[in-house]
Scaffold this motif. Structure first.
Motif, PDB file in Angstrom:
ATOM      1  N   MET A  79      13.496  41.974  42.664  1.00 48.42           N
ATOM      2  CA  MET A  79      13.041  41.349  42.989  1.00 48.42           C
ATOM      3  C   MET A  79      11.358  40.414  42.383  1.00 48.42           C
ATOM      4  O   MET A  79      10.276  40.590  42.143  1.00 48.42           O
ATOM      5  CB  MET A  79      12.141  40.845  44.688  1.00 48.42           C
ATOM      6  CG  MET A  79      11.305  40.297  45.262  1.00 48.42           C
ATOM      7  SD  MET A  79      11.273  40.115  47.094  1.00 48.42           S
ATOM      8  CE  MET A  79      10.527  42.155  46.912  1.00 48.42           C
ATOM      9  N   GLY A  84      10.968  37.007  46.841  1.00 47.27           N
ATOM     10  CA  GLY A  84      11.900  36.806  47.252  1.00 47.27           C
ATOM     11  C   GLY A  84      12.980  36.057  48.812  1.00 47.27           C
ATOM     12  O   GLY A  84      12.912  34.709  47.820  1.00 47.27           O
ATOM     13  N   GLY A  86      13.906  39.570  49.288  1.00 48.40           N
ATOM     14  CA  GLY A  86      15.079  40.981  48.627  1.00 48.40           C
ATOM     15  C   GLY A  86      15.588  41.413  49.480  1.00 48.40           C
ATOM     16  O   GLY A  86      15.286  41.598  50.956  1.00 48.40           O
ATOM     17  N   ALA A 143       4.515  41.094  46.760  1.00 46.20           N
ATOM     18  CA  ALA A 143       6.018  40.416  47.129  1.00 46.20           C
ATOM     19  C   ALA A 143       6.546  41.096  48.457  1.00 46.20           C
ATOM     20  O   ALA A 143       7.223  39.849  49.179  1.00 46.20           O
ATOM     21  CB  ALA A 143       6.935  41.811  46.115  1.00 46.20           C
TER      22      ALA A 143
END
Length: 431
Positions: A79, A84, A86, A143
């Motif tokens: 990622m 994402g 992910g 993330a």
């Protein structure tokens, strides 16, 4: 000649007069967190007993950091856009890795006392790794929330440097690491782990759903707080995230750091005003990052180079704070500057030149500049860390990452005797 050059290099980083203070140094910390005291501490006490007596406490710290490094590597592979979504297991891996980092970060001191290897080097190593981890663990959180390289993503990834700086600055003046009733290393990390786990279960898209939709039929639970459907409107959790973490820093963390420093200075009859000049390096660090990454002429965000930038900043910030920790341990003047800040200031200037009428630099030039900065920062950081660590080890007669064999044997013998004594007391009670 080589030996003399080596001694001169070491003296450049830390003098013999400064090292003397390590002989009398004693670690001091206060942790007010109820979660830490009543829930995590019993877990940490049990966990440290699982560690073999031959593992050095600094190696325990390093093992915890490896959990973060592995997850950063997985992030880059699966990622790299920090957006994402992910695979679910990746978010759970982030949560587990961060939790294990917290665990190792808290049992390394217990392992040091357990093996009789406590020293000032342990605090320097521990907090030095914490400094490196500030931007790296925050990348995982960025993330997990699916913030990508947006302005909110940059803010989330780099903001943790500020509380770390102020805590280290506070420790430099008070000589005590103070963790409040709600603090970053305990509750902050647990919240981050929870958010990562939620992303693993529901997907990062949950953070962009309207709060009204998330509450659904349970909206009545928060109506008493004035949070009606009209008030919440189209707000999502991610819309409130930056406000939440910024408020926690500005109204929770920093004021108490300042208050504790002021109290400590006044108790010693020292002037208070000059200490605020010590914020200069952090101000340069913060405003240079903002000036570079938020510049409309920078391509680092649009070209998805935030991970590379944060890895570079981990070295820069790690050097800044570790120099403060070393000055605290050795009772030296406050370190106002590091050469590693020059390229950061340069980046902020170079990629805002169009404001002055100059032609903008290309994305390729900016990317190459950042790679050059990373190489420079890594070399400077590891050279300095090596020289400081080896000089302290030599002065104190200790190893950094291993426990001498004689000490291992003595620890094993002591553990056996303690076990025999405990069995003897148990048998006596039985009889």
């Amino acid at each position: 000649m080589a030996s003399r050059n080596s001694k001169e290099a070491i003296a450049e980083c830390i003098s013999d007069d400064a090292l003397i203070h390590l002989k009398t140094y004693k670690y001091s910390a206060v942790d007010k967190s109820p979660i830490s005291h009543y829930i995590l501490r019993p877990y940490w006490n049990a966990f440290v007993e699982l560690l073999p007596l031959w593992i050095a406490p600094n190696m325990v710290t390093l093992l915890g950091f490896f959990f973060i490094l592995v997850n950063v590597a997985l992030l880059v592979i699966f990622m790299p856009d920090l957006l994402g979504p992910g695979p679910s297991w990746l978010y759970f891996s982030f949560a587990f890795g961060l939790f294990m980092y917290q665990t190792m970060d808290n049992v390394d001191g217990k392992q040091a006392r357990r093996t009789g290897t406590s020293s000032g080097l342990g605090e320097l190593f521990d907090h030095g790794i914490d400094s490196l981890n500030c931007t790296l663990a925050s990348l995982l959180e960025t993330a997990a929330l699916g913030l990508g390289t947006s302005k909110s993503g940059v803010f989330t990834a780099l903001l943790p440097c500020l509380p770390m700086f102020f805590s280290t600055w506070e420790t430099y003046h008070t000589h005590t690491l103070y963790l409040g009733y709600i603090n970053g290393p305990t509750e902050g990390i647990l919240i981050a782990c929870f958010l990562m786990a939620v992303s693993g279960w529901y997907g990062p898209g949950i953070w962009t759903e309207r709060l009204v939709d998330l509450f659904g039929d349970r909206l009545y639970l928060v109506k008493g707080l004035g949070l009606t459907e009209q008030v919440l409107g189209d707000l999502a959790f991610r819309d409130l995230w930056v406000t939440f973490i910024a408020s926690s820093l500005l109204f929770g963390h920093i004021p108490f750091c300042v208050l504790n420093v002021v109290k400590a200075r006044r108790s010693r009859g020292q002037a208070v005003a000059p200490v605020f000049l010590e914020w200069t390096p952090m101000a340069i660090f913060t405003f240079s990052i903002a000036g570079w990454l938020y510049s409309p002429h920078s391509t680092l965000r649009s070209e998805n180079h935030l991970v590379l930038f944060c890895i570079t900043m981990s070295f820069v910030f790690g050097r800044m704070t570790t120099k403060m920790i070393l000055a605290h341990l050795t009772r030296q003047p406050f370190p106002f500057w590091t050469v590693m800040l020059w390229p950061l200031v340069g980046g902020a200037v170079l990629f805002n030149l169009p404001i002055l009428g100059f032609a903008p630099l290309s994305a390729q030039v900016e990317h190459a500049y950042l790679w050059g900065y990373l190489v420079f920062a890594a070399i400077v950081y590891f050279r300095w860390a090596y020289l400081v660590t080896t000089s302290i080890c030599r002065f104190l007669g200790i190893n950094c990452l291993t426990i001498p064999y004689e000490k291992q044997v003595a620890n094993k013998k002591a553990a056996l005797e303690a076990k025999k004594a405990a069995n003897g007391r148990a048998n006596g009670k039985t009889q």
